[in-house]
Design an enzyme around this catalytic site. Structure first.
Site, PDB file in Angstrom:
ATOM      1  N   LYS A 173       0.854  -1.190   0.000  1.00  0.00           N
ATOM      2  CA  LYS A 173       0.000   0.000   0.000  1.00  0.00           C
ATOM      3  C   LYS A 173       0.885   1.234   0.000  1.00  0.00           C
ATOM      4  O   LYS A 173       1.562   1.553   0.970  1.00  0.00           O
ATOM      5  CB  LYS A 173      -0.921   0.040   1.219  1.00  0.00           C
ATOM      6  CG  LYS A 173      -1.827   1.277   1.236  1.00  0.00           C
ATOM      7  CD  LYS A 173      -2.415   1.546   2.599  1.00  0.00           C
ATOM      8  CE  LYS A 173      -3.133   2.877   2.667  1.00  0.00           C
ATOM      9  NZ  LYS A 173      -2.228   4.058   2.479  1.00  0.00           N
ATOM     10  N   GLU A 248       8.668   0.155  11.639  1.00  0.00           N
ATOM     11  CA  GLU A 248       9.760   1.127  11.547  1.00  0.00           C
ATOM     12  C   GLU A 248       9.116   2.494  11.681  1.00  0.00           C
ATOM     13  O   GLU A 248       8.459   2.971  10.749  1.00  0.00           O
ATOM     14  CB  GLU A 248      10.513   0.961  10.224  1.00  0.00           C
ATOM     15  CG  GLU A 248      11.902   1.580  10.239  1.00  0.00           C
ATOM     16  CD  GLU A 248      11.882   3.064   9.944  1.00  0.00           C
ATOM     17  OE1 GLU A 248      12.017   3.851  10.918  1.00  0.00           O
ATOM     18  OE2 GLU A 248      11.729   3.450   8.787  1.00  0.00           O
ATOM     19  N   CYS A 282      12.842   9.934   8.938  1.00  0.00           N
ATOM     20  CA  CYS A 282      12.633   9.337  10.262  1.00  0.00           C
ATOM     21  C   CYS A 282      13.887   9.396  11.113  1.00  0.00           C
ATOM     22  O   CYS A 282      13.806   9.356  12.340  1.00  0.00           O
ATOM     23  CB  CYS A 282      12.134   7.900  10.123  1.00  0.00           C
ATOM     24  SG  CYS A 282      13.205   6.844   9.132  1.00  0.00           S
ATOM     25  N   GLU A 379       7.938  14.928  17.374  1.00  0.00           N
ATOM     26  CA  GLU A 379       8.587  14.809  16.068  1.00  0.00           C
ATOM     27  C   GLU A 379       7.939  15.792  15.089  1.00  0.00           C
ATOM     28  O   GLU A 379       6.746  15.739  14.837  1.00  0.00           O
ATOM     29  CB  GLU A 379       8.464  13.373  15.534  1.00  0.00           C
ATOM     30  CG  GLU A 379       9.220  13.166  14.232  1.00  0.00           C
ATOM     31  CD  GLU A 379       9.092  11.755  13.686  1.00  0.00           C
ATOM     32  OE1 GLU A 379       9.983  11.332  12.927  1.00  0.00           O
ATOM     33  OE2 GLU A 379       8.097  11.070  14.001  1.00  0.00           O
TER      34      GLU A 379
END
Length: 487
Positions: A173, A248, A282, A379
């Site tokens: 996806k 992750e 990330c 973040e």
């Protein structure tokens, strides 16, 4: 306007619906994307399930699977520029980075092509004199892969490569926020000659596509890259089918600079760590932890470099920072910067979105010394650096580990023994010493805490897409003794 399609069961097809894709550099619609809903998801998973047990794929040797992966790698390398331009157009990531990164993605597929026939079982020295026992490694099953928009060909390669090497089939996806390069990548999968249903690529929204994919009863494993909140939904969904997961997730990575470091080199690494890819990484080194005696000098150097960064159109090779991927992200970053300043953080440079077309936000530095700033905790996924200082090595380590995340970290020092102490003490899955933001297919990638679990890259990733089967062979011709006693 360009129109994209899904790739399901070896064929290209429209979705149950469609939606417009926005060019982040202009804010204008540039393409129409297919939208998968539950029916498309079911069709894709069933195709992958059939391909796993029927047809040519399960009959192929591991070496034959590897040769298909080699062919795919060659096609990715040959089409890297086309894929790079699509990723830049759909996500705003600068062409300077997408061109280099996608060319290197081919090396991930080559690495796993070579691993395909190196996945070994084992012979067990069992404690029964009349038994031989082996372990076989077999594909874990149908894998659902949920990939974000940033670096998506890289973040899909670290899933697709090892899963194919292990013999799995999959439904990938692509993020609804920028699926063009993955949908185009499907054409290379088709050209490489993978049997129908082995690789299926769709896109759609979380509630109507992602949720249906993650809980599908024929999905055995979910490999996800994204944020912790979405990961929680995926884990809850996996209770429906008891699929295993590899996650992750994000990071709030510390970047530690000691007074003895090469400051010019450290500053360039810090720029790469937080302002490259417009901070949408990330592993972004978003928390600078700098020794107090050099703080002012180092922050001044960073400010000079940040203000010299060339902001512009992402398709221009001279551009160093392009737009953010979405208006939503631009608004979130602006609000979090404002909230941090209100809490006492001092704005060094940047801090306000750039007026005009597109979703631009300048490189931003916040001095957060002695301040409980939200920018040190949350973040951003954008070009915002938060700075704090330390006096001692122990204080630096405490500040570095003061986070719910644990993905990456950087240490800059010329003191070898200090570097070794910090390597051991940092609670992060990756420690870069005197460098930052370096990857290789040979090296595992992943984190601790809210940064997820599981590893991508290296042999370990391929083994994660297998399950072991234990085989017992009785070697005696004597009749089996007392059936009511476990042997």
């Amino acid at each position: 306007m360009r129109r994209f399609q899904h790739y399901i069961d070896g064929e290209f097809s429209d979705g149950e619906a469609s939606y417009p894709s926005i060019d982040p550099a202009s804010g204008a619609v540039w393409a129409e994307m297919p939208e998968a809903r539950e029916g498309d998801v079911d069709r894709a998973v069933n195709a992958a399930h059939r391909a796993l047990y029927e047809g040519p794929w399960p009959k192929m040797t591991a070496t034959q699977r590897g040769k298909l992966l080699y062919k795919l790698a060659d096609l990715v390398a040959a089409n890297a520029q086309i894929l790079a331009e699509l990723e830049t157009r759909d996500t705003g990531k600068i062409i300077r980075e997408t061109s280099a990164q996608i060319a290197y993605v081919a090396e991930y597929h080559r690495y796993y092509a070579g691993i395909a026939d190196k996945i070994e079982g084992a012979y067990l020295p069992i404690d029964k004199p009349d038994m031989d026992v082996w372990l076989r490694r077999e594909p874990i099953g149908v894998v659902a892969m949920v990939v974000p928009w940033n670096s998506q060909l890289f973040l899909s390669a670290v899933k697709i490569g090892p899963a194919l090497a292990a013999g799995c089939t999959m439904v990938v996806k692509a993020s609804e926020d920028g699926p063009a390069p993955l949908l185009e990548f499907a054409r290379l999968v088709h050209e490489a000659g993978f049997p129908a249903g082995v690789v299926n690529i769709i896109t759609g929204f979380g509630a109507s596509c992602g949720a249906a994919l993650g809980r599908h009863p024929k999905v055995a494993h979910v490999a996800f890259t994204g944020g912790p909140e979405t990961a929680r939904h995926i884990v809850r969904n996996s209770a429906e089918n008891l699929a295993s997961t590899s996650l992750e997730l994000g990071g709030k990575s510390p970047f530690i600079v000691f007074a003895d470091a090469d400051l010019e080199s450290a500053a360039n690494a810090q720029v790469a760590g937080i302002f490259a890819a417009t901070g949408q990484s990330c592993v972004a080194g978003s928390r600078l932890i700098v020794e107090r005696s050099i703080k002012d000098k180092f922050v001044a150097l960073l400010r000079e470099k940040a203000e010299a960064i060339r902001i512009g159109a992402p398709l221009d090779m001279a551009t160093e920072v392009g737009p953010l991927a979405t208006k939503r992200q631009q608004d979130n970053i602006g609000a979090l910067v404002a909230k941090s300043i209100e809490s006492g953080a001092c704005l060094v440079t940047g801090g306000r979105k750039i007026d005009g077309d597109g979703y631009y936000f300048p490189p931003t530095i916040l001095d957060c010394d002695d301040v409980a700033s939200p920018s040190l905790i949350e973040e951003f996924f954008g070009p915002v650096l938060s700075v704090v200082s330390f006096e001692t090595e122990a204080e630096a380590l405490r500040l570095a580990n003061d986070t719910r995340y644990g993905l990456a970290s950087g240490v800059f020092t010329q003191n070898l023994t200090r570097a070794h102490r910090l390597m051991k003490g940092l609670r992060a899955g990756i420690v870069w010493v005197n460098t930052y933001r370096v990857v290789s297919p040979i090296a595992p990638f992943g984190g601790f805490g809210l940064s997820g679990h599981g590893r991508e890259g290296g042999m370990a990733a391929a083994l994660d897409y297998t399950r072991t089967k234990t085989i017992w062979l009785r070697t005696s011709d004597d009749p089996i003794p007392d059936p009511f006693v476990m042997r």
